[in-house]
Design an enzyme around this catalytic site. Structure first.
Site, PDB file in Angstrom:
ATOM      1  N   HIS A  19       1.290   0.298 -13.800  1.00 18.69           N
ATOM      2  CA  HIS A  19       2.019  -0.935 -14.120  1.00 18.69           C
ATOM      3  C   HIS A  19       3.511  -0.633 -14.084  1.00 18.69           C
ATOM      4  O   HIS A  19       3.952   0.360 -14.664  1.00 18.69           O
ATOM      5  CB  HIS A  19       1.594  -1.433 -15.504  1.00 18.69           C
ATOM      6  CG  HIS A  19       2.176  -2.759 -15.847  1.00 18.69           C
ATOM      7  ND1 HIS A  19       1.688  -3.936 -15.299  1.00 18.69           N
ATOM      8  CD2 HIS A  19       3.214  -3.106 -16.637  1.00 18.69           C
ATOM      9  CE1 HIS A  19       2.413  -4.951 -15.769  1.00 18.69           C
ATOM     10  NE2 HIS A  19       3.333  -4.474 -16.580  1.00 18.69           N
ATOM     11  N   ASP A  69      -3.638  -5.210 -18.513  1.00 25.11           N
ATOM     12  CA  ASP A  69      -2.628  -4.248 -18.978  1.00 25.11           C
ATOM     13  C   ASP A  69      -2.757  -3.844 -20.447  1.00 25.11           C
ATOM     14  O   ASP A  69      -1.763  -3.486 -21.076  1.00 25.11           O
ATOM     15  CB  ASP A  69      -1.213  -4.801 -18.725  1.00 25.11           C
ATOM     16  CG  ASP A  69      -0.988  -5.145 -17.266  1.00 25.11           C
ATOM     17  OD1 ASP A  69      -1.470  -4.383 -16.407  1.00 25.11           O
ATOM     18  OD2 ASP A  69      -0.348  -6.165 -16.979  1.00 25.11           O
ATOM     19  N   GLU A 113       6.869   5.802  -9.497  1.00 26.67           N
ATOM     20  CA  GLU A 113       5.471   5.678  -9.078  1.00 26.67           C
ATOM     21  C   GLU A 113       5.105   6.764  -8.069  1.00 26.67           C
ATOM     22  O   GLU A 113       4.072   7.417  -8.209  1.00 26.67           O
ATOM     23  CB  GLU A 113       5.235   4.301  -8.443  1.00 26.67           C
ATOM     24  CG  GLU A 113       5.300   3.153  -9.418  1.00 26.67           C
ATOM     25  CD  GLU A 113       5.265   1.797  -8.739  1.00 26.67           C
ATOM     26  OE1 GLU A 113       4.904   0.821  -9.429  1.00 26.67           O
ATOM     27  OE2 GLU A 113       5.598   1.694  -7.533  1.00 26.67           O
ATOM     28  N   LEU A 119      -3.912  -6.985  -7.550  1.00 27.57           N
ATOM     29  CA  LEU A 119      -3.433  -8.115  -8.350  1.00 27.57           C
ATOM     30  C   LEU A 119      -4.516  -8.954  -9.018  1.00 27.57           C
ATOM     31  O   LEU A 119      -4.203  -9.798  -9.844  1.00 27.57           O
ATOM     32  CB  LEU A 119      -2.546  -9.018  -7.486  1.00 27.57           C
ATOM     33  CG  LEU A 119      -1.304  -8.329  -6.921  1.00 27.57           C
ATOM     34  CD1 LEU A 119      -0.477  -9.308  -6.094  1.00 27.57           C
ATOM     35  CD2 LEU A 119      -0.464  -7.703  -8.019  1.00 27.57           C
ATOM     36  N   GLY A 121       0.779  -1.229   0.000  1.00 29.74           N
ATOM     37  CA  GLY A 121       0.000   0.000   0.000  1.00 29.74           C
ATOM     38  C   GLY A 121       0.813   1.282   0.000  1.00 29.74           C
ATOM     39  O   GLY A 121       0.282   2.348   0.314  1.00 29.74           O
ATOM     40  N   SER A 122       2.081   1.223  -0.384  1.00 28.61           N
ATOM     41  CA  SER A 122       2.886   2.452  -0.395  1.00 28.61           C
ATOM     42  C   SER A 122       2.349   3.454  -1.412  1.00 28.61           C
ATOM     43  O   SER A 122       2.318   4.658  -1.136  1.00 28.61           O
ATOM     44  CB  SER A 122       4.360   2.151  -0.629  1.00 28.61           C
ATOM     45  OG  SER A 122       4.553   1.519  -1.872  1.00 28.61           O
ATOM     46  N   ASN A 123       1.902   2.979  -2.569  1.00 29.84           N
ATOM     47  CA  ASN A 123       1.314   3.896  -3.542  1.00 29.84           C
ATOM     48  C   ASN A 123      -0.025   4.431  -3.045  1.00 29.84           C
ATOM     49  O   ASN A 123      -0.331   5.612  -3.218  1.00 29.84           O
ATOM     50  CB  ASN A 123       1.144   3.228  -4.907  1.00 29.84           C
ATOM     51  CG  ASN A 123       2.413   3.263  -5.722  1.00 29.84           C
ATOM     52  OD1 ASN A 123       3.128   4.252  -5.729  1.00 29.84           O
ATOM     53  ND2 ASN A 123       2.706   2.169  -6.410  1.00 29.84           N
TER      54      ASN A 123
END
Length: 187
Positions: A103, A144, A173, A84, A12-14
């Protein structure tokens, strides 16, 4: 204020970076985080920012349960940040050009089922690529393959490992994802 829903499956860093960005800008707000992983670190990160979390199973995603919760929120944008599972077509159909994904490679290369995280970085190093990057794209019914909104690249060296590639990608990111989300919400 515009509403963002974030889907994540891991650390969950993004997601947290997006939450922090919009707390500062006040243009939009992450109103909920959805995860399919009851052990994901994103749960703790979201709760630290008082963001409600919805934990669901793959079956609940494919059935109407998750869709109903999304419809109750009525978000302006759905952001997949390290999510995912394949996103269901019934949700995609109801939110055309309102679901985006990040991505960790320059699509169309290194995309598709099973291509995520360290698997991508390992393939890039094994193929001796001279650059890699990130792609932010709309989500469609195929992994994607949605229209690309933005790409940023970074040079690689022969000394790069999958782990150093991951660090370079993470920097891209963190820098670009909130900016692109903000731009899309402003259009």
């Amino acid at each position: 204020m515009k509403k963002i829903v974030v889907f994540a499956s891991g650390s969950g860093s993004n997601a947290e970076n997006i939450i922090k960005h919009f707390k500062e800008t006040k243009i939009a707000k992450v109103v909920s985080v959805f995860t399919n992983n009851p052990n994901a670190k994103v749960i703790e990160r979201a709760k630290n920012h008082q963001i409600p979390v919805e934990i669901f199973s793959k079956n609940e995603l494919l059935e109407r349960n998750v869709l109903q919760k999304i419809q109750e929120i009525n978000p302006d944008l759905i952001v997949l940040a390290g999510f995912l599972l394949k996103f269901p077509e019934n949700i995609i159909e109801l939110y055309p050009n309102k679901i985006i994904n990040i991505h960790p490679a320059l699509l169309p290369n290194y995309g598709g089922k099973g291509m995520y995280g360290i698997h991508i970085h390992r393939a890039i190093v094994n193929n001796k690529e001279k650059e890699t990057g990130i792609s932010i794209h709309y989500v469609n019914e195929h992994y994607d393959e949605g229209a690309i909104i933005f790409q940023a690249n970074v040079a690689l060296t022969d000394q790069d490992t999958p782990e150093t590639v991951a660090e370079k990608i993470h920097e891209l990111e963190q820098k670009h994802f909130p900016e692109i989300i903000q731009r899309l919400l402003s259009e």
